[in-house]
Design an enzyme around this catalytic site. Structure first.
Site, PDB file in Angstrom:
ATOM      1  CB  ALA A 113      53.684  24.415  -7.179  1.00 36.19           C
ATOM      2  N   GLY A 182      70.228  49.269   7.993  1.00 30.13           N
ATOM      3  CA  GLY A 182      71.075  48.233   7.403  1.00 30.13           C
ATOM      4  C   GLY A 182      71.946  48.805   6.300  1.00 30.13           C
ATOM      5  N   GLY A 183      73.247  48.854   6.540  1.00 28.92           N
ATOM      6  CA  GLY A 183      74.179  49.410   5.547  1.00 28.92           C
ATOM      7  C   GLY A 183      74.823  48.325   4.708  1.00 28.92           C
ATOM      8  CB  ILE A 186      69.216  46.163  -0.270  1.00 32.14           C
ATOM      9  CG1 ILE A 186      69.151  44.822  -1.002  1.00 32.14           C
ATOM     10  CG2 ILE A 186      67.932  46.979  -0.476  1.00 32.14           C
ATOM     11  CD1 ILE A 186      67.964  43.952  -0.658  1.00 32.14           C
ATOM     12  CB  ILE A 267      68.403  44.291   8.458  1.00 36.13           C
ATOM     13  CG1 ILE A 267      66.996  43.763   8.630  1.00 36.13           C
ATOM     14  CG2 ILE A 267      68.454  45.751   8.834  1.00 36.13           C
ATOM     15  CD1 ILE A 267      66.569  43.732  10.066  1.00 36.13           C
ATOM     16  CG  HIS A 441      97.080  51.967 -22.885  1.00 34.51           C
ATOM     17  ND1 HIS A 441      97.186  52.389 -21.573  1.00 34.51           N
ATOM     18  CD2 HIS A 441      97.414  53.036 -23.656  1.00 34.51           C
ATOM     19  CE1 HIS A 441      97.583  53.647 -21.563  1.00 34.51           C
ATOM     20  NE2 HIS A 441      97.717  54.068 -22.809  1.00 34.51           N
TER      21      HIS A 441
HETATM   22  P1  NAI Z   1      72.966  42.513   3.659  1.00 34.72           P
HETATM   23  O1  NAI Z   1      73.162  41.239   4.357  1.00 34.72           O
HETATM   24  O2  NAI Z   1      73.796  42.868   2.484  1.00 34.72           O
HETATM   25  O3  NAI Z   1      73.136  43.749   4.689  1.00 34.72           O
HETATM   26  C1  NAI Z   1      72.366  43.868   5.842  1.00 34.72           C
HETATM   27  C2  NAI Z   1      73.045  44.835   6.780  1.00 34.72           C
HETATM   28  O4  NAI Z   1      72.129  45.141   7.830  1.00 34.72           O
HETATM   29  C3  NAI Z   1      74.286  44.290   7.429  1.00 34.72           C
HETATM   30  O5  NAI Z   1      75.324  45.216   7.293  1.00 34.72           O
HETATM   31  C4  NAI Z   1      73.872  44.088   8.882  1.00 34.72           C
HETATM   32  O6  NAI Z   1      74.939  44.264   9.783  1.00 34.72           O
HETATM   33  C5  NAI Z   1      72.831  45.149   9.054  1.00 34.72           C
HETATM   34  N1  NAI Z   1      71.838  44.923  10.110  1.00 34.72           N
HETATM   35  C6  NAI Z   1      71.227  43.754  10.428  1.00 34.72           C
HETATM   36  N2  NAI Z   1      70.345  43.951  11.432  1.00 34.72           N
HETATM   37  C7  NAI Z   1      70.388  45.280  11.728  1.00 34.72           C
HETATM   38  C8  NAI Z   1      69.685  46.101  12.652  1.00 34.72           C
HETATM   39  N3  NAI Z   1      68.748  45.618  13.465  1.00 34.72           N
HETATM   40  N4  NAI Z   1      69.989  47.427  12.681  1.00 34.72           N
HETATM   41  C9  NAI Z   1      70.921  47.939  11.863  1.00 34.72           C
HETATM   42  N5  NAI Z   1      71.612  47.197  10.966  1.00 34.72           N
HETATM   43  C10 NAI Z   1      71.337  45.883  10.884  1.00 34.72           C
HETATM   44  O7  NAI Z   1      71.403  42.556   3.311  1.00 34.72           O
HETATM   45  P2  NAI Z   1      70.586  43.428   2.281  1.00 34.72           P
HETATM   46  O8  NAI Z   1      71.256  44.721   2.014  1.00 34.72           O
HETATM   47  O9  NAI Z   1      69.206  43.450   2.836  1.00 34.72           O
HETATM   48  O10 NAI Z   1      70.645  42.570   0.969  1.00 34.72           O
HETATM   49  C11 NAI Z   1      70.041  41.282   0.965  1.00 34.72           C
HETATM   50  C12 NAI Z   1      70.645  40.370  -0.045  1.00 34.72           C
HETATM   51  O11 NAI Z   1      70.444  40.832  -1.361  1.00 34.72           O
HETATM   52  C13 NAI Z   1      72.131  40.208   0.163  1.00 34.72           C
HETATM   53  O12 NAI Z   1      72.417  38.835   0.196  1.00 34.72           O
HETATM   54  C14 NAI Z   1      72.734  40.850  -1.046  1.00 34.72           C
HETATM   55  O13 NAI Z   1      73.906  40.191  -1.446  1.00 34.72           O
HETATM   56  C15 NAI Z   1      71.633  40.748  -2.091  1.00 34.72           C
HETATM   57  N6  NAI Z   1      71.733  41.884  -3.003  1.00 34.72           N
HETATM   58  C16 NAI Z   1      72.753  41.919  -3.904  1.00 34.72           C
HETATM   59  C17 NAI Z   1      72.913  42.996  -4.719  1.00 34.72           C
HETATM   60  C18 NAI Z   1      74.058  43.036  -5.647  1.00 34.72           C
HETATM   61  O14 NAI Z   1      74.654  41.997  -5.911  1.00 34.72           O
HETATM   62  N7  NAI Z   1      74.452  44.183  -6.155  1.00 34.72           N
HETATM   63  C19 NAI Z   1      71.998  44.134  -4.685  1.00 34.72           C
HETATM   64  C20 NAI Z   1      71.001  44.025  -3.672  1.00 34.72           C
HETATM   65  C21 NAI Z   1      70.884  42.919  -2.895  1.00 34.72           C
END
Ligand code: NAI
Length: 455
Positions: A113, A182-183, A186, A267, A441
């Protein structure tokens, strides 16, 4: 034209939960979802990844069985069967949301929408050639994976060589060499899965640490665990291009290449604010996200936004809470989101869970805080269940008031334990009061009690 009390755009955790609550509050509610109910969380995020990771965990346990006196000769993992099971889990849960919304009396329209404007009665929205109207709007359109203009990356996504969270969860083959750009959350969860099932995984991260804002002592333990399992981490590395057979990057001033037969781009994510007509009613958008306050109000009276679309804390459980807060405020029950006490979890093995201030954030903010790290080996249950485990819990305490302002943990069950810690942080519980709590415990959560007594 029928006049609704509320139109919700988007049926992810923010939208479906808010629509249900709104209907319970007596609002005549209409929800639009163009893809599948449950949004990214249920269809291509939280739940599918947890399904995969659970299979990997069973497989890991089987591999480590002999350490516990059990052997599972010939244990195998069938990735295709894991992905098929994931499909069944998702389908069941999507159906559950549909049934819940129906029971609550929410009208669901399975279309995308677009807001078209407003008149004296309310806001107008168009979908598939039909116009709808409501007194109030709640925008929960979520987010999508960021794919930056790195040379060759967009072409690689288009060709299928590089994948976002969406495509990688549909893949039924196991890459031999997976490069993760991107570490963050995800990247680490998928690195964990593919490492468990036999891929050679390389994580390229531009910062000097993994797991973003996670407490640095914890992220370093996590990294060591995965290094031991064969994951390669290339930190402070700048990706320069993606080619047909790998990812080129610069590290320590040298141009290098990590070979791959599959690339995951993880990332970060971008809020979905384009093409939904926000400009027709003047909703303020900054850096691609809708600007909201802690009551989830936008700059336009009668328009709320919740979930990833506000770009704040892109977590499904934050979205649930924001959706509820928006509805409560709509019906005159003042409510607000306390972002500082929202927990977060990384579902690696071992799990990582956090809430509140970290050792780094207290320094940055100049807070007078005491930090204490306690090994999980104080927990008999942890020792019984984790041969060679190196988990810790970290407690961060406000020195002046002696209340908990942060809890960080690495070790299994952390994901289930953290909500208790989040309550302590949310309620600013003092150390002396926590001492009077009885923890079960033997349990891993007892370590929080142990830490509290060491303060
Ligand atoms: P993220 O923001 O957690 O991590 C992205 C990483 O990529 C950062 O460490 C950043 O420094 C790095 N990065 C950025 N540009 C780069 C580049 N050009 N080259 C190398 N490294 C680079 O983002 P992600 O992992 O994509 O997750 C996205 C969202 O999804 C986040 O907000 C996350 O909280 C959410 N999510 C949460 C989960 C959970 O709660 N368990 C599981 C999966 C996702």
């Amino acid at each position: 034209m029928e006049l609704y009390d509320l139109i919700v755009l988007g049926g992810g955790p923010a939208g479906y939960n808010a629509a249900e609550r709104a209907a319970e509050e007596g609002l005549k509610t209409l929800l639009f979802e163009g893809r599948a109910l449950g949004g990214v969380c249920l269809n291509e995020g939280c739940i599918p990844t947890k399904t995969l990771l659970y299979s990997a965990k069973i497989y890991d346990y089987a591999k480590h069985g002999p350490e516990y006196g059990v052997s599972f000769d010939g244990a195998k993992i069938d990735h295709k069967a894991v992905v098929e099971r994931k499909g069944r889990v998702v389908k069941m849960l999507v159906g559950g949301i549909g049934a819940t919304l129906k029971k609550a009396g929410v009208t669901v329209v399975s279309e995308n929408a677009k807001i078209t404007g407003r008149d004296g009665e309310g806001f107008t929205v168009a979908a598939a050639g039909t116009e709808y109207k409501a007194k109030k709007l709640l925008v929960c359109t979520g987010s999508t994976a960021a794919v930056p203009p790195i040379p060759g990356l967009r072409e690689s996504v288009a060709s299928g060589f590089a994948k976002t969270n969406r495509e990688i969860l549909e893949m039924t083959t196991v890459p031999k060499k997976l490069v993760v750009i991107g570490g963050g959350v995800i990247g680490l969860e998928m690195a964990s899965y593919f490492n468990s099932i036999g891929s050679k995984v390389t994580v390229i991260e531009m910062l000097d640490h993994i797991a973003g804002p996670t407490d640095r002592e914890i992220s370093s333990i996590l990294q060591k665990n995965y290094m031991k399992r064969g994951v390669e981490f290339l930190l402070q590395a700048k990706v320069t291009s993606v080619e047909k057979d790998g990812v080129c990057f610069e590290k320590d001033g040298k141009a290098q290449k990590a070979e791959a037969d599959c690339v995951l781009v993880s990332i970060g994510r971008r809020a979905m604010t384009a093409d939904i007509g926000l400009e027709t009613i003047g909703v303020k958008v900054e850096r691609g996200a809708i600007v909201t306050n802690e009551r989830c109000e936008t700059n336009i009276a009668g328009v709320w936004a919740a979930g990833d679309v506000n770009g704040k804390l892109m977590l499904a459980h934050t979205a649930y809470r924001e959706g509820e807060v928006a509805v409560n405020n709509m019906v005159g029950k003042r409510d607000e989101v306390h972002y500082e006490s929202i927990p977060s979890v990384i579902y690696t093995n071992p799990e990582v869970a956090s809430v509140g201030e970290t050792s780094e954030s207290v320094k940055e903010k100049g807070l007078d805080a005491k930090t204490l790290s306690v090994t999980l080996k104080y927990s008999g249950r942890y020792v019984a269940e984790n041969e060679g485990g190196d988990g810790i819990v970290k407690l961060i305490i406000d020195k002046e008031h002696r209340y908990l302002i942060g809890v960080h943990m690495i070790g299994n069950y952390a994901s289930e334990i953290i909500y208790g810690a989040a309550m302590m942080v949310e309620k600013k519980m003092r150390v002396d009061n926590i001492k009077k709590f009885v923890f079960p415990h033997p349990s891993v959560c007892e370590v929080i009690r142990e830490g509290i007594f060491q303060i």
